[in-house]
Design a protein around this motif. Sequence first.
Motif, PDB file in Angstrom:
ATOM      1  N   GLY A  67      47.979  38.681  46.916  1.00 53.78           N
ATOM      2  CA  GLY A  67      47.302  39.673  46.196  1.00 53.78           C
ATOM      3  C   GLY A  67      46.846  38.745  44.863  1.00 53.78           C
ATOM      4  O   GLY A  67      46.824  37.649  44.714  1.00 53.78           O
ATOM      5  N   TRP A  68      46.247  39.465  43.992  1.00 54.89           N
ATOM      6  CA  TRP A  68      45.809  39.146  42.762  1.00 54.89           C
ATOM      7  C   TRP A  68      46.879  38.462  41.980  1.00 54.89           C
ATOM      8  O   TRP A  68      46.708  37.391  41.170  1.00 54.89           O
ATOM      9  N   GLN A 238      33.644  48.219  42.029  1.00 53.36           N
ATOM     10  CA  GLN A 238      34.604  47.541  42.547  1.00 53.36           C
ATOM     11  C   GLN A 238      34.550  46.203  42.406  1.00 53.36           C
ATOM     12  O   GLN A 238      35.715  45.363  42.026  1.00 53.36           O
ATOM     13  N   MET A 239      33.190  45.450  42.168  1.00 52.24           N
ATOM     14  CA  MET A 239      33.304  44.050  41.943  1.00 52.24           C
ATOM     15  C   MET A 239      33.606  43.750  40.310  1.00 52.24           C
ATOM     16  O   MET A 239      33.780  42.466  40.363  1.00 52.24           O
ATOM     17  N   MET A 240      33.656  44.795  39.575  1.00 50.14           N
ATOM     18  CA  MET A 240      34.128  44.321  38.402  1.00 50.14           C
ATOM     19  C   MET A 240      35.344  43.818  38.271  1.00 50.14           C
ATOM     20  O   MET A 240      35.754  42.939  37.449  1.00 50.14           O
ATOM     21  N   ILE A 241      36.352  44.120  39.393  1.00 48.39           N
ATOM     22  CA  ILE A 241      37.650  43.447  39.270  1.00 48.39           C
ATOM     23  C   ILE A 241      37.588  42.047  39.641  1.00 48.39           C
ATOM     24  O   ILE A 241      38.039  41.210  38.871  1.00 48.39           O
ATOM     25  N   VAL A 307      46.344  45.917  39.514  1.00 46.94           N
ATOM     26  CA  VAL A 307      45.376  45.916  40.641  1.00 46.94           C
ATOM     27  C   VAL A 307      46.008  45.861  41.908  1.00 46.94           C
ATOM     28  O   VAL A 307      45.755  46.695  42.828  1.00 46.94           O
ATOM     29  N   ASP A 308      46.993  45.102  42.076  1.00 46.60           N
ATOM     30  CA  ASP A 308      47.879  44.846  43.331  1.00 46.60           C
ATOM     31  C   ASP A 308      48.637  46.249  43.693  1.00 46.60           C
ATOM     32  O   ASP A 308      48.988  46.528  44.685  1.00 46.60           O
ATOM     33  N   THR A 309      49.086  47.107  42.794  1.00 41.90           N
ATOM     34  CA  THR A 309      49.873  48.212  42.889  1.00 41.90           C
ATOM     35  C   THR A 309      48.965  49.322  43.045  1.00 41.90           C
ATOM     36  O   THR A 309      49.267  50.475  42.963  1.00 41.90           O
ATOM     37  N   ASN A 310      47.613  49.160  43.151  1.00 44.12           N
ATOM     38  CA  ASN A 310      46.593  50.142  43.349  1.00 44.12           C
ATOM     39  C   ASN A 310      46.591  51.234  42.266  1.00 44.12           C
ATOM     40  O   ASN A 310      46.573  52.535  42.717  1.00 44.12           O
ATOM     41  N   SER A 311      46.886  50.862  41.036  1.00 45.41           N
ATOM     42  CA  SER A 311      47.022  51.751  39.894  1.00 45.41           C
ATOM     43  C   SER A 311      45.530  52.697  39.810  1.00 45.41           C
ATOM     44  O   SER A 311      44.548  52.341  40.466  1.00 45.41           O
ATOM     45  N   PRO A 312      45.437  53.813  39.188  1.00 45.27           N
ATOM     46  CA  PRO A 312      44.324  54.507  39.024  1.00 45.27           C
ATOM     47  C   PRO A 312      43.147  53.543  38.564  1.00 45.27           C
ATOM     48  O   PRO A 312      43.101  52.678  37.665  1.00 45.27           O
ATOM     49  N   ARG A 317      39.922  49.453  35.547  1.00 44.82           N
ATOM     50  CA  ARG A 317      38.607  48.967  34.829  1.00 44.82           C
ATOM     51  C   ARG A 317      38.837  48.811  33.535  1.00 44.82           C
ATOM     52  O   ARG A 317      38.391  47.557  32.789  1.00 44.82           O
ATOM     53  N   ARG A 318      39.735  49.334  32.719  1.00 45.81           N
ATOM     54  CA  ARG A 318      40.214  48.992  31.391  1.00 45.81           C
ATOM     55  C   ARG A 318      40.925  47.820  31.389  1.00 45.81           C
ATOM     56  O   ARG A 318      40.750  46.618  30.592  1.00 45.81           O
TER      57      ARG A 318
END
Length: 410
Positions: A67-68, A238-241, A307-312, A317-318
């Motif tokens: 993961g990240w 998505q690529m922002m991440i 990100v790994d926990t698939n938060s909103p 993004r924030r």
Amino acid sequence: MLSFLMDERQKSLQEETRTFVKGVDKQLILDMDAERITYPAGYMRELAEANLLGLRFPREYGGRGYGWSEEVVALEEIGYLGTSLACLYSLPSIVGEAINIFGSQQQKEDYLKATLQGKKFTAEALTEPRGGSDFFGATTMAKKTQGGYILNGQKRFIVGAEGADYFMVYARTDENAKPHQGISAFLVDRGPGVEVKHVYGLMGTRGGGAGRLVFRDAFVPEENLLGEENGAGAIFYQMMIPERLTSAAGALGMGQAALDVAVKYSRKRKAFGQPIKNFQAVSFKVAESITQLDAARSLIYATARCVDTNSPAALQRRMVSQAKKFCTDTAWEVVNHAMQILGGIGYTNVYPVERLLRDIRLIMIWTGTNEIMDLIIQHEYYKETQNGPAGRDVESDAPEADNEEEKVYE
């Protein structure tokens, strides 16, 4: 290094990556900065052989299924090598993100797998001469034709362009649609109609093959459309991440590297009969630097977990925008502190601090300037809090809180 925040797998990966970084020949770094090397293909192949590329992707394509939370640990270590080598290391993760999430099975086999094996090199073609932060104002056009698309336009500041075998390209496919609804993404092979012009004399971040791409009636087969036609808006968001997390984590490594040099120097350098680390003007800069780096490190670990926990999606993004802004700003301040500690000798090429300063300056600009990060951060936070605070509303905790006559808003 906040190792108490890491599990055993992350600690093992840190040590593995650290060993790889220690083994990179310093001559490669020097030759790239002197532009005697314009693309370090051998370095990329060595990363692939070490199975360090695309850590987050499935094992079937050559990744590790991590993961990240793992990748940012590796990225910080790679950051010690400077911006060019850290960015090139990140490109399989960045482009791979789009292929892994939006790509077809064949695209994953033909492009993602080959990239992680070091058999194909990639680059992301995002920025345009008229664009910059205005991504959806892209003018590169892809017109539908029999069996595919005809691509025309230009992209610039493309890191890795010089050595890339294929490019992830955003192009307009519907001139009449709203800007964010008329863009598509393609995997474009280097070949006829695709010209790479290595034209940039860069202040830093050299040797990474940053160039300009010119597309002149380049044919792109329809099977190289990435995701849906006119659906690249979703890919871009998505690529922002990966774009911002890789920048943030790499910057941390560069900032820590500069501080390492300054601390070592402050122990050896003497003035007025004692090591300069004994002077508050020096030691307080070290204290400020390590505090900032640890704060940035904490933020990026929290962001990776987010990100790994698939938060909103809005929170992701924030968080990635905060991480990119804060980590790159921090690295810039820390490398300036390091140069100040070294004094005049830090401004020479006797030490690598001047190169790190030149390198870090760019990260505050690319993948969205830090001013754009501010725009996203405040926008998402205002949306999050539009219904008021989640906790206690302290507005009423004032002696005259009920005096509505004094609360004038218009």
